[in-house]
Design an enzyme around this catalytic site. Structure first.
Site, mmCIF file in Angstrom:
data_model
loop_
_atom_site.group_PDB
_atom_site.id
_atom_site.type_symbol
_atom_site.label_atom_id
_atom_site.label_comp_id
_atom_site.label_asym_id
_atom_site.label_seq_id
_atom_site.Cartn_x
_atom_site.Cartn_y
_atom_site.Cartn_z
ATOM 1 N N HIS A 47 19.406 -37.013 -1.203
ATOM 2 C CA HIS A 47 18.457 -37.312 -0.129
ATOM 3 C C HIS A 47 17.024 -36.991 -0.538
ATOM 4 O O HIS A 47 16.187 -36.699 0.308
ATOM 5 C CB HIS A 47 18.842 -36.544 1.141
ATOM 6 C CG HIS A 47 20.220 -36.856 1.621
ATOM 7 N ND1 HIS A 47 20.596 -38.118 2.014
ATOM 8 C CD2 HIS A 47 21.343 -36.097 1.723
ATOM 9 C CE1 HIS A 47 21.880 -38.110 2.364
ATOM 10 N NE2 HIS A 47 22.352 -36.887 2.183
ATOM 11 N N ARG A 97 4.551 -0.557 -4.462
ATOM 12 C CA ARG A 97 4.236 -0.983 -3.100
ATOM 13 C C ARG A 97 2.972 -1.815 -3.028
ATOM 14 O O ARG A 97 2.680 -2.452 -2.016
ATOM 15 C CB ARG A 97 4.067 0.239 -2.191
ATOM 16 C CG ARG A 97 5.280 1.125 -2.106
ATOM 17 C CD ARG A 97 4.987 2.342 -1.271
ATOM 18 N NE ARG A 97 4.726 1.974 0.104
ATOM 19 C CZ ARG A 97 5.650 1.878 1.041
ATOM 20 N NH1 ARG A 97 6.902 2.132 0.749
ATOM 21 N NH2 ARG A 97 5.341 1.533 2.262
ATOM 22 N N GLU A 138 18.461 -17.823 -4.366
ATOM 23 C CA GLU A 138 18.105 -16.508 -4.902
ATOM 24 C C GLU A 138 17.770 -16.596 -6.395
ATOM 25 O O GLU A 138 16.829 -15.946 -6.866
ATOM 26 C CB GLU A 138 19.245 -15.514 -4.628
ATOM 27 C CG GLU A 138 19.049 -14.118 -5.183
ATOM 28 C CD GLU A 138 17.807 -13.393 -4.680
ATOM 29 O OE1 GLU A 138 17.170 -13.843 -3.726
ATOM 30 O OE2 GLU A 138 17.464 -12.364 -5.296
ATOM 31 N N GLU A 158 9.394 -15.657 -8.785
ATOM 32 C CA GLU A 158 8.594 -14.479 -8.440
ATOM 33 C C GLU A 158 8.224 -13.629 -9.646
ATOM 34 O O GLU A 158 7.155 -13.045 -9.673
ATOM 35 C CB GLU A 158 9.220 -13.643 -7.326
ATOM 36 C CG GLU A 158 10.467 -12.891 -7.661
ATOM 37 C CD GLU A 158 11.043 -12.124 -6.474
ATOM 38 O OE1 GLU A 158 10.304 -11.701 -5.582
ATOM 39 O OE2 GLU A 158 12.280 -11.945 -6.454
ATOM 40 N N LYS A 190 6.609 -4.762 -3.040
ATOM 41 C CA LYS A 190 8.019 -4.520 -2.763
ATOM 42 C C LYS A 190 8.296 -4.493 -1.259
ATOM 43 O O LYS A 190 9.255 -5.047 -0.775
ATOM 44 C CB LYS A 190 8.397 -3.165 -3.371
ATOM 45 C CG LYS A 190 9.828 -2.766 -3.174
ATOM 46 C CD LYS A 190 10.681 -3.372 -4.244
ATOM 47 C CE LYS A 190 12.136 -3.082 -4.085
ATOM 48 N NZ LYS A 190 12.939 -4.177 -4.661
ATOM 49 N N TRP A 248 -2.479 -2.987 -1.720
ATOM 50 C CA TRP A 248 -2.134 -4.412 -1.779
ATOM 51 C C TRP A 248 -3.067 -5.055 -0.759
ATOM 52 O O TRP A 248 -2.939 -4.835 0.445
ATOM 53 C CB TRP A 248 -0.669 -4.608 -1.387
ATOM 54 C CG TRP A 248 -0.160 -5.994 -1.556
ATOM 55 C CD1 TRP A 248 0.390 -6.545 -2.685
ATOM 56 C CD2 TRP A 248 -0.104 -7.024 -0.557
ATOM 57 N NE1 TRP A 248 0.760 -7.844 -2.441
ATOM 58 C CE2 TRP A 248 0.470 -8.167 -1.154
ATOM 59 C CE3 TRP A 248 -0.514 -7.099 0.775
ATOM 60 C CZ2 TRP A 248 0.666 -9.357 -0.469
ATOM 61 C CZ3 TRP A 248 -0.319 -8.293 1.457
ATOM 62 C CH2 TRP A 248 0.274 -9.403 0.835
ATOM 63 N N CYS A 279 0.836 -1.186 0.000
ATOM 64 C CA CYS A 279 0.000 0.000 0.000
ATOM 65 C C CYS A 279 0.884 1.254 0.000
ATOM 66 O O CYS A 279 1.907 1.303 0.664
ATOM 67 C CB CYS A 279 -0.950 0.099 1.186
ATOM 68 S SG CYS A 279 -2.191 -1.184 1.199
ATOM 69 N N LYS A 284 14.178 -15.563 -7.917
ATOM 70 C CA LYS A 284 13.983 -14.592 -9.017
ATOM 71 C C LYS A 284 13.103 -15.199 -10.096
ATOM 72 O O LYS A 284 12.156 -14.580 -10.569
ATOM 73 C CB LYS A 284 15.327 -14.177 -9.651
ATOM 74 C CG LYS A 284 16.188 -13.237 -8.855
ATOM 75 C CD LYS A 284 15.655 -11.848 -8.682
ATOM 76 C CE LYS A 284 14.780 -11.655 -7.522
ATOM 77 N NZ LYS A 284 15.157 -11.497 -6.208
ATOM 78 N N ASN A 289 -2.047 2.876 5.183
ATOM 79 C CA ASN A 289 -1.067 1.825 4.896
ATOM 80 C C ASN A 289 -0.796 1.115 6.211
ATOM 81 O O ASN A 289 -0.378 1.744 7.179
ATOM 82 C CB ASN A 289 0.224 2.453 4.345
ATOM 83 C CG ASN A 289 1.363 1.446 4.251
ATOM 84 O OD1 ASN A 289 1.133 0.245 4.149
ATOM 85 N ND2 ASN A 289 2.586 1.934 4.284
ATOM 86 N N GLY A 290 -1.050 -0.205 6.233
ATOM 87 C CA GLY A 290 -0.821 -0.970 7.463
ATOM 88 C C GLY A 290 -2.025 -1.837 7.763
ATOM 89 O O GLY A 290 -2.854 -2.099 6.890
HETATM 90 C C1 BG6 Z 1 9.216 -8.654 -0.341
HETATM 91 C C2 BG6 Z 1 9.905 -8.320 -1.641
HETATM 92 O O1 BG6 Z 1 8.742 -9.963 -0.362
HETATM 93 O O2 BG6 Z 1 10.082 -8.457 0.772
HETATM 94 C C3 BG6 Z 1 11.227 -9.079 -1.760
HETATM 95 O O3 BG6 Z 1 9.058 -8.634 -2.728
HETATM 96 C C4 BG6 Z 1 12.097 -8.786 -0.552
HETATM 97 O O4 BG6 Z 1 11.901 -8.662 -2.938
HETATM 98 C C5 BG6 Z 1 11.360 -9.090 0.758
HETATM 99 O O5 BG6 Z 1 13.267 -9.568 -0.612
HETATM 100 C C6 BG6 Z 1 12.121 -8.538 1.956
HETATM 101 O O6 BG6 Z 1 12.138 -7.134 1.842
HETATM 102 P P1 BG6 Z 1 13.204 -6.200 2.543
HETATM 103 O O7 BG6 Z 1 12.794 -4.817 2.141
HETATM 104 O O8 BG6 Z 1 13.068 -6.449 4.010
HETATM 105 O O9 BG6 Z 1 14.542 -6.580 2.012
#
Ligand code: BG6
Ligand code: UD1
Length: 680
Positions: free
Chosen positions: A574, A33, A551, A558, A675, A99, A2, A555, A126-127
């Site tokens: 295993h 956001r 990671e 997501e 984000k 969101w 949000c 990527k 927001n929250g």
């Molecule tokens: C969200 C983002 O899930 O939060 C990710 O989409 C990010 O990209 C994760 O890694 C953690 O966010 P931050 O801001 O604490 O690094």
């Protein structure tokens, strides 16, 4: 998670068209956001009907992204003949991009949420309000009816309840700020809120607890002074100078208007009225708590508009992948000492930690805490931190630590890794670690963020604004900062000096190596073309590159929405080996380090089962890794083992990017994600 935004123009003629554009642009900047629904509230025209008071505002709410809102507003303007040229000498508009947490994306669940018919009070939030059910029951008993499934709707209704009650009791002069204070007293949870009400025309009130909120100020006449440290409570005292105020969840929506900002603190209520700003906060005095004025100074944003534009790139994620040589350089700027020899060894200087290194060295344990990509970055850095510090390093996913209430001791150093510095799970873990007496260190990209402020000390990664929801350049900068952290902690050990100096040399050359690996862009696009219709991709790594496997897979899943799993290669036999056949694509990270020979046998075992392999190897190793069977090799430059994860992730970032574009998905705003996750 949000984004909230507001724009107030004071003593400055602005057309309705301009006001709408400022609000929409604010939302576009905050869209990363959250992007499942959006809304705005602006003033209606002053009609003869409302000659003595303001008319109720115009509220527009729409499911979908910001452009859906823009289209629906334009449609409505055409249908209602709303005059876009109408000029407002004063105006207060509010906006929201959502969101969803409570209730599906739909106009009725979008913000601004309203106090009811007549829209006396409107709120963007927001929250999450955790006690909204209790508040709702009370309000229903007082005759309020609810239209949405949101937790937010209780807030404007509570404001109306407080306002009506004060008026019934004859408190004619109840101020907007007093109404919000009273509302705030009843709210539990995390929030940043902006209130608009036609009872208080051309005023806005904002407050926060837990969620981020900034105020931006732009004076429209000649600005004679950059030093806005005011001694009285009204740090921007009421005056008739034309000016614009902006409220925003983050600086991205402010920087194109002004660099003069104020980071609003938890518990503060900010009142914009008559060209002035007053800030109040609850203060406990003689056993009771009452609002008291707060003195604050504006600070200057260290951000350029270019940072938040896509430039020559099609997507933010693409831009952020390609700017890693520069972001890594900025991360290291001023922090590497290029000396040499015993008199002035090559070393690192982390200004934010220098006074705390002794305490960290005395720790019984270092605990890395983070979520998502930030967790993976910490995992990539664990081996070098253990090696150079000799201190056991444990890993915690923030939500899991909190769920288990895992043991954290006074003798621990807890390192909180977070790009945004606002992730709710990480913040909760931080509060928990502080309560348990640990030294709390932050590693964040966002100056002024909650994590930066609530940790005892830390390091800003200085990677620049990251807007693509999938984190890329922040990941590599986080690793570099944590490698520097390891160097700083280990700097009192003579036996590791040669190793440390080699790492400093490696750091200095790292941007060049990343530049080199970015040349694989076309090759990764070809690979993406080959994988476009696959259902799944496994990624095997170990040692320093276990994190690369996690990671890389994160990527791919997501953004491209293809299932992908990062697996510790040591665990292959295993269980995961059962999945191997001639169809399932498997990426194996086998660059040269202490684990290289083990990875070679993993490759052989996969070849023996006709696995469909993509092997990432060091330059010159392509022939040897494919000697036991056919595979596609990706050669990358070899660097110091602890820096290899920085180089190795780049081809996987490029692969994820191209897969997403080829599969036709939204790169910068992946389905259902946000984000900055500011709710648990
Ligand atoms: C969200 C983002 O899930 O939060 C990710 O989409 C990010 O990209 C994760 O890694 C953690 O966010 P931050 O801001 O604490 O690094
Ligand atoms: C600081 C300045 C930088 C300046 C440099 C040179 C800031 C933000 N940074 O950088 O502009 O060029 O000095 O003197 O003003 N902190 C936390 N938690 C965190 C992150 C940081 O508490 O999560 C604290 C640090 O302990 C430090 C301060 O914030 O006290 C700034 O940290 P950082 O920007 O990393 O410090 P420098 O690199 O020294």
């Amino acid at each position: 998670m949000c984004g909230i935004f507001a724009y107030l123009n004071f003593h400055a003629n602005k057309e309705r068209r301009h006001i709408l554009e400022v609000l929409f642009n604010g939302l576009r900047r905050l869209e990363y956001r959250g992007y499942d629904s959006a809304g705005i509230a602006i003033d209606d025209s002053l009609s003869p009907l409302h000659s003595t008071s303001s008319p109720p505002p115009l509220v527009f709410r729409q499911a979908g992204n910001i452009e859906s809102l823009v289209n629906s507003v334009n449609q409505e303007i055409t249908n209602t003949d709303l005059n876009l040229d109408e000029v407002f000498y004063f105006h207060a508009g509010i906006a929201h991009t959502r969101w969803a947490t409570h209730g599906e994306p739909a106009p009725r669940n979008s913000h601004p949420q309203s106090s009811g018919p007549g829209d006396d009070f409107l709120v963007v939030h927001n929250g999450v309000i955790t006690n909204y059910e209790v508040l709702k029951e009370t309000l229903v008993r007082h005759g309020f009816t609810f239209d949405s499934d949101t937790d937010t709707e209780v807030i404007p209704k509570l404001a109306k309840f407080v306002f009506d009650k004060a008026n019934e009791e004859g408190e004619q002069t109840v101020t907007f700020c007093e109404v919000v204070f009273e509302v705030m007293r009843h709210l539990e949870g995390a929030y940043a809120l902006i209130f608009k009400s036609w009872h208080y025309p051309n005023e806005l009130v904002a407050c926060k607890r837990g969620s981020p909120l900034l105020l931006g100020v732009k004076e429209l006449d000649q600005d004679k002074s950059n030093n806005h440290v005011f001694k009285d409570a009204h740090f921007l005292s009421k005056n008739d100078h034309p000016k614009e105020f902006f409220l925003s969840s983050d600086p991205h929506a402010l920087v194109e208007h002004t660099k003069k900002v104020l980071v609003i603190e938890d518990g503060e209520v900010v009142h914009l009225k008559d060209g002035g700003v007053s800030i109040l906060k609850f203060e406990r005095r003689n056993g009771s708590s009452r609002p008291a004025s707060v003195e604050r100074a504006l600070s200057v944003l260290e951000m350029e508009v270019e940072q938040i534009n896509k430039g020559k790139y099609d997507h933010y994620m693409q831009k952020e992948i390609h700017e890693q040589p520069e972001s890594l350089t900025t991360t290291m700027r001023g922090r590497l000492i290029r000396g040499g020899g015993s008199r002035k060894p090559k070393a690192v200087l982390l200004g934010g930690l220098k006074d705390h290194l002794k305490t960290i060295r005395r720790s019984r344990r270092i605990v890395f805490i983070g979520c998502g990509t930030s967790y993976n970055a910490a995992l990539a850095s664990r081996p070098i931190l253990e090696e150079l510090s000799g201190i056991p390093v444990s890993m915690e996913i923030a939500s899991d630590l909190w769920d288990r209430q895992g043991p954290i001791y006074r003798e621990d150093t807890a390192v909180f890794v977070s790009q945004s510095g606002e992730t709710a799970d990480t913040l909760l873990a931080l509060e928990y670690a502080r309560e348990n007496g640990a030294l709390c260190v932050g590693i964040t990209n966002t100056v002024g963020s909650s994590i930066a402020r609530k940790t005892h000390c830390g390091v800003h990664i200085n990677a620049g604004a990251e807007i693509g929801v999938a984190s890329t350049k922040a990941y590599t900068s986080q690793i570099v900062v944590m490698v520097m952290l390891a160097l700083a902690i280990g700097s009192d050990t003579i036996s590791s000096q040669t190793r440390r100096e080699a790492i400093v040399d490696g750091l200095l050359d790292l941007p060049n190596k990343v530049r080199e690996v970015l040349k694989l862009d076309e090759e990764m696009k070809d690979l993406a073309q080959l994988l476009i219709d696959e259902q799944s991709l496994l990624v095997f790594g170990r040692g320093y590159n276990y994190a690369t496997a996690l990671e890389g897979a994160l990527k791919v899943k997501e953004v491209s929405l293809m299932h992908s799993e990062g697996i510790l290669a040591g665990e292959m036999k295993h269980g995961p080996l059962a999945l191997v056949d001639e169809n399932l694509p498997i990426a194996v990270i086998a660059t040269r380090d202490a684990c290289f020979s083990k990875q070679q046998s993993v490759i052989q075992q996969l070849h023996a089962r006709k696995g469909r392999l993509i092997v990432m190897c060091s330059k010159g190793d392509a022939a040897s890794v494919s000697s036991s069977g056919s595979c596609r090799a990706i050669e990358v430059p070899q660097v110091e083992d602890c820096l290899q994860p920085v180089v190795n992730i780049v081809p996987l970032q490029l692969l994820a990017y191209h897969l997403t574009v080829l599969r036709g998905h939204n790169v910068d705003q992946p389905r259902n994600l946000a984000k900055s996750v500011t709710t648990q």
